[in-house]
Design a protein around this motif. Structure first.
Motif, PDB file in Angstrom:
ATOM      1  N   ASN A 181       0.779  -1.227   0.000  1.00 15.37           N
ATOM      2  CA  ASN A 181       0.000   0.000   0.000  1.00 15.37           C
ATOM      3  C   ASN A 181       0.813   1.280   0.000  1.00 15.37           C
ATOM      4  N   TYR A 182       2.135   1.189  -0.064  1.00 18.62           N
ATOM      5  CA  TYR A 182       2.976   2.375  -0.208  1.00 18.62           C
ATOM      6  C   TYR A 182       3.957   2.120  -1.350  1.00 18.62           C
ATOM      7  N   TRP A 183       4.096   3.115  -2.206  1.00  9.20           N
ATOM      8  CA  TRP A 183       4.880   2.927  -3.419  1.00  9.20           C
ATOM      9  C   TRP A 183       5.815   4.111  -3.662  1.00  9.20           C
ATOM     10  N   GLY A 184       6.985   3.799  -4.212  1.00  7.23           N
ATOM     11  CA  GLY A 184       7.875   4.842  -4.675  1.00  7.23           C
ATOM     12  C   GLY A 184       7.520   5.262  -6.089  1.00  7.23           C
ATOM     13  N   GLN A 185       8.299   6.199  -6.628  1.00  7.48           N
ATOM     14  CA  GLN A 185       8.035   6.732  -7.961  1.00  7.48           C
ATOM     15  C   GLN A 185       8.648   5.894  -9.067  1.00  7.48           C
ATOM     16  N   GLY A 186       9.593   5.048  -8.720  1.00  4.07           N
ATOM     17  CA  GLY A 186      10.183   4.160  -9.704  1.00  4.07           C
ATOM     18  C   GLY A 186      11.535   4.625 -10.206  1.00  4.07           C
ATOM     19  N   THR A 187      12.312   3.672 -10.676  1.00  8.13           N
ATOM     20  CA  THR A 187      13.600   3.953 -11.309  1.00  8.13           C
ATOM     21  C   THR A 187      13.722   3.050 -12.540  1.00  8.13           C
ATOM     22  N   GLN A 188      14.163   3.637 -13.642  1.00  9.39           N
ATOM     23  CA  GLN A 188      14.186   2.923 -14.914  1.00  9.39           C
ATOM     24  C   GLN A 188      15.431   2.050 -15.034  1.00  9.39           C
ATOM     25  N   VAL A 189      15.218   0.822 -15.468  1.00  8.81           N
ATOM     26  CA  VAL A 189      16.318  -0.089 -15.785  1.00  8.81           C
ATOM     27  C   VAL A 189      16.197  -0.472 -17.251  1.00  8.81           C
ATOM     28  N   THR A 190      17.259  -0.244 -18.002  1.00  6.78           N
ATOM     29  CA  THR A 190      17.268  -0.571 -19.424  1.00  6.78           C
ATOM     30  C   THR A 190      18.458  -1.481 -19.710  1.00  6.78           C
ATOM     31  N   VAL A 191      18.181  -2.640 -20.282  1.00 14.42           N
ATOM     32  CA  VAL A 191      19.228  -3.611 -20.589  1.00 14.42           C
ATOM     33  C   VAL A 191      19.283  -3.794 -22.102  1.00 14.42           C
ATOM     34  N   SER A 192      20.425  -3.520 -22.669  1.00 17.83           N
ATOM     35  CA  SER A 192      20.577  -3.634 -24.124  1.00 17.83           C
ATOM     36  C   SER A 192      21.327  -4.920 -24.481  1.00 17.83           C
ATOM     37  N   SER A 193      20.998  -5.441 -25.655  1.00 20.42           N
ATOM     38  CA  SER A 193      21.614  -6.705 -26.095  1.00 20.42           C
ATOM     39  C   SER A 193      22.911  -6.469 -26.845  1.00 20.42           C
TER      40      SER A 193
END
Length: 128
Positions: A116-128
């Motif tokens: 019931n409590y959430w952060g704003q998020g952080t982006q993870v990008t994995v390239s091949s």
């Protein structure tokens, strides 16, 4: 009420590693079950890992030993160490806390509805 802020996301190549952090404020995380979730564009939010007050750990099937969740209650911080990253791990990663009962948490420890409590998020990008 706990306030959560993620950090540590970024862009890496396949096979690389990242460690996400979630710093909490407003309350101690010691009394909360904690979790990491992720959401890719066009997909539903899914549970990556969670950890109970008593440090029981749960992982999504797709993790397959690549990720480790941990908590440092003294630092009021949750971590997610991610190794052997794959392009399919690309997503927004969210930290979450649950103040619901332990019995509810243990019934579905990777269900977003049990947090019931959430952060704003952080982006993870994995390239091949």
């Amino acid at each position: 009420q706990v306030i959560l802020m993620e950090s540590g996301g970024g862009s890496v190549q396949a096979g690389g590693s990242l460690t996400l952090s979630c710093a909490a404020s407003g309350d101690s995380i010691g009394g909360y079950s904690m979790g990491w979730f992720r959401q890719a564009p066009g997909k539903e939010r899914e549970g990556v890992a969670s950890i109970s007050v008593g440090h029981n750990r749960y992982y999504g099937d797709f993790v397959k030993g690549r990720f480790t969740i941990s908590r440092d209650n003294a630092k009021n911080t949750l971590y997610l160490e991610m190794n052997s990253l794959k392009p399919e791990d690309t997503a927004m990663y969210y930290c979450a806390a649950s103040s619901y009962s332990a019995s509810r948490f243990f019934r579905a420890p990777l269900s977003p509805g049990n947090f019931n409590y959430w952060g704003q998020g952080t982006q993870v990008t994995v390239s091949s």
